[in-house]
Design an enzyme around this catalytic site. Structure first.
Site, PDB file in Angstrom:
ATOM      1  N   HIS A 148      43.488 -55.083  10.547  1.00  0.00           N
ATOM      2  CA  HIS A 148      43.504 -53.730  11.119  1.00  0.00           C
ATOM      3  C   HIS A 148      43.973 -53.759  12.568  1.00  0.00           C
ATOM      4  CE1 HIS A 148      41.860 -49.542  11.468  1.00  0.00           C
ATOM      5  NE2 HIS A 148      41.759 -49.900  12.736  1.00  0.00           N
ATOM      6  N   GLU A 149      43.373 -54.636  13.365  1.00  0.00           N
ATOM      7  CA  GLU A 149      43.746 -54.682  14.781  1.00  0.00           C
ATOM      8  C   GLU A 149      45.147 -55.241  14.976  1.00  0.00           C
ATOM      9  OE1 GLU A 149      42.066 -52.992  16.694  1.00  0.00           O
ATOM     10  OE2 GLU A 149      40.269 -52.782  15.458  1.00  0.00           O
ATOM     11  N   HIS A 180      47.509 -52.370  14.869  1.00  0.00           N
ATOM     12  CA  HIS A 180      47.634 -51.728  16.186  1.00  0.00           C
ATOM     13  C   HIS A 180      48.512 -52.558  17.116  1.00  0.00           C
ATOM     14  CE1 HIS A 180      44.866 -48.407  15.687  1.00  0.00           C
ATOM     15  NE2 HIS A 180      43.871 -49.191  15.341  1.00  0.00           N
TER      16      HIS A 180
END
Length: 489
Positions: free
Chosen positions: A254-255, A258
């Site tokens: 997920h990160e 980003h």
């Protein structure tokens, strides 16, 4: 030097200082000793003062009046700078500094209250944060909805009314899908314990598999995983849980989504208004498509299954198909960040409604825990068992991020649209994912969305990448197709 050149030179210095301020926040989460909290609050306040002064410098207004745009990039830079200047000029410097100081203190207070399961210890400073954000919203909003003024900080152009309409369209099909799934036999849970070193080793492989450039980043651990920075310095954090390695793996992916967005922006936009993600909703679309549509796909989980067996040996899941079902298991739970794809957005909708009521003054802080618990029971059918699984679980309100939560669901909607377009453009993608290779998928996202940074508005960014206006329908269709197959609905 033209007025545009002078403006951009000034802006690059401001953007560089903003990155320094962001690094203070990263350090506070990862490295800073607890005893430094009061001093760090002053440091945050001082940086906020400096940045507010630069962002409201009267010369910006003069440069904007005289500057002309030679191309689309210059026009977008001017649009972004004017928007920031007009908004920031409405917020008194005193208020900006006080928000920075108070949220720095509130963050540490929240972390301790969460550890102690003590809501009462957090509520007084939360009230201070809300009062300051209400003051800011009133200063910016004028005659419009104050909550919209806060939301616009994270998702330019969005309104509470437009999001509420989208969320109202999502809720019935999500609730129906959830009910149908929970009426079926559930896949096996992951059993046993998994050491932190092994989790972090696989986490590092996942980061590299999804294209994270560790030459311009790093991976640390934190209570609440996050991504920080842009351009040539983009850092992420993850966390481990001895009985839930998926928390570590998918927090990392997920990160990385980003971070990949920030690392993928055209280097020509470095330290300019276009050199960062255009909105939190678009940002979340990248993290969610990396994590879910790609990372939780049948093809990619087959590769991950092999990595787990190599690292941990036989961990009780007999084959790749069973592992895929376990990864995507829908089950009761309290934590938004650990929620499955079906129920995740219901967590967000709860927060969206509560924080709108807080900002409007329709919900007192003293009643927040009870309101949370009542709403959770109504939405999920079982009671909250402790504050860290309820109102204290998220960091966002301690940091004053009112208007942020709805962008998580908006990001899921955008991810659904992008996934449709990606699959149409790349038949055979599952063959890549089964080998742990994401380069074609992430390359498509970089070329069609990430490299452009803030060149377009959020809605234009998604439409440019997909060829259609954003809609919640692709997300709902994807969820129903995927989970109907897993649960034989």
């Amino acid at each position: 030097m033209t007025a545009y050149d002078d403006l951009m030179a000034f802006q690059r210095e401001t953007e560089a200082l903003a990155q320094v301020a962001g690094r203070l926040g990263w350090d506070q989460e990862t490295m800073m000793p607890d005893g430094a909290t009061p001093q760090r609050a002053e440091e945050h306040g001082a940086m906020a003062n400096v940045l507010h002064a630069r962002r409201t410098d009267p010369r910006i207004g003069d440069w904007l009046e005289r500057a002309t745009a030679a191309d689309d990039v210059a026009a977008a830079n001017l649009r972004q700078i004017r928007r920031s200047y007009d908004r920031t000029a409405k917020v008194p410097a005193r208020l900006a500094a006080e928000l920075a100081r108070t949220t720095s203190l509130a963050h540490r207070t929240w972390a301790q209250a969460r550890a102690d399961e003590d809501v009462a210890a957090f509520l007084p400073i939360l009230q201070q944060v809300i009062t300051l954000r209400q003051e800011e919203a009133a200063a910016v909003a004028g005659d419009t909805d104050p909550y919209d003024a806060l939301l616009d900080d994270y998702e330019p152009g969005a309104t509470a009314a437009s999001l509420a309409a989208m969320f109202d369209a999502l809720r019935p099909r999500l609730v129906a899908l959830r009910a149908a799934i929970l009426d079926r036999p559930a896949p096996a849970r992951l059993q046993g314990t998994f050491d932190a070193a092994g989790q972090l080793a696989i986490s590092g492989k996942l980061a590299l598999a999804f294209g994270y450039d560790l030459g311009k980043g790093r991976i640390d651990t934190a209570v609440h995983p996050f991504s920080s920075g842009s351009g040539l310095d983009v850092r992420i954090t993850t966390r481990t849980n001895p009985t839930d390695p998926f928390n570590c793996f998918y927090s990392t992916v997920h990160e990385v989504g980003h971070a990949a967005y920030e690392q993928g922006i055209d280097a020509a936009h470095l330290l300019t208004p276009l050199g960062a993600g255009v909105s939190m909703g678009v940002h979340e679309s990248q993290s969610r498509i990396y994590e879910n549509q790609l990372g939780r796909s049948r093809a990619f989980t087959g590769w991950l299954y092999g990595q787990m067996r190599d690292t941990f040996g036989d961990f009780g899941i007999p084959n790749e198909d069973a592992f895929y079902a376990t990864v995507n298991r829908v089950s009761d739970g309290f934590i938004r960040t650990e929620a499955d794809e079906v129920q995740y957005n219901l967590h967000v909708l709860l927060r969206f409604d509560l924080e709108r009521a807080l900002i409007a003054g329709d919900l007192d802080v003293a009643d927040l825990e009870a309101a949370w618990n009542d709403r959770f029971l109504a939405d999920f059918g079982y009671p909250v068992n402790k504050p860290s699984n309820g109102v204290l679980q998220d960091v966002h309100w301690s940091e004053g991020l009112f208007g942020y939560f709805p962008t998580y669901t908006l990001g899921n909607v955008y991810a659904g649209c992008l996934h449709d377009a990606l699959r149409a453009a790349m038949p055979g993608l599952d063959d890549d994912l089964a080998r742990g290779e994401t380069v074609r998928a992430t390359g498509w996202l970089r070329n069609n969305l990430q490299q452009h940074g803030g060149l377009r508005t959020p809605v234009e960014t998604i439409a440019h990448a997909t060829g259609a206006a954003p809609s919640e329908a692709p997300l709902l269709d994807y969820l129903e197709d995927k989970f109907s197959a897993i649960y034989a609905l």
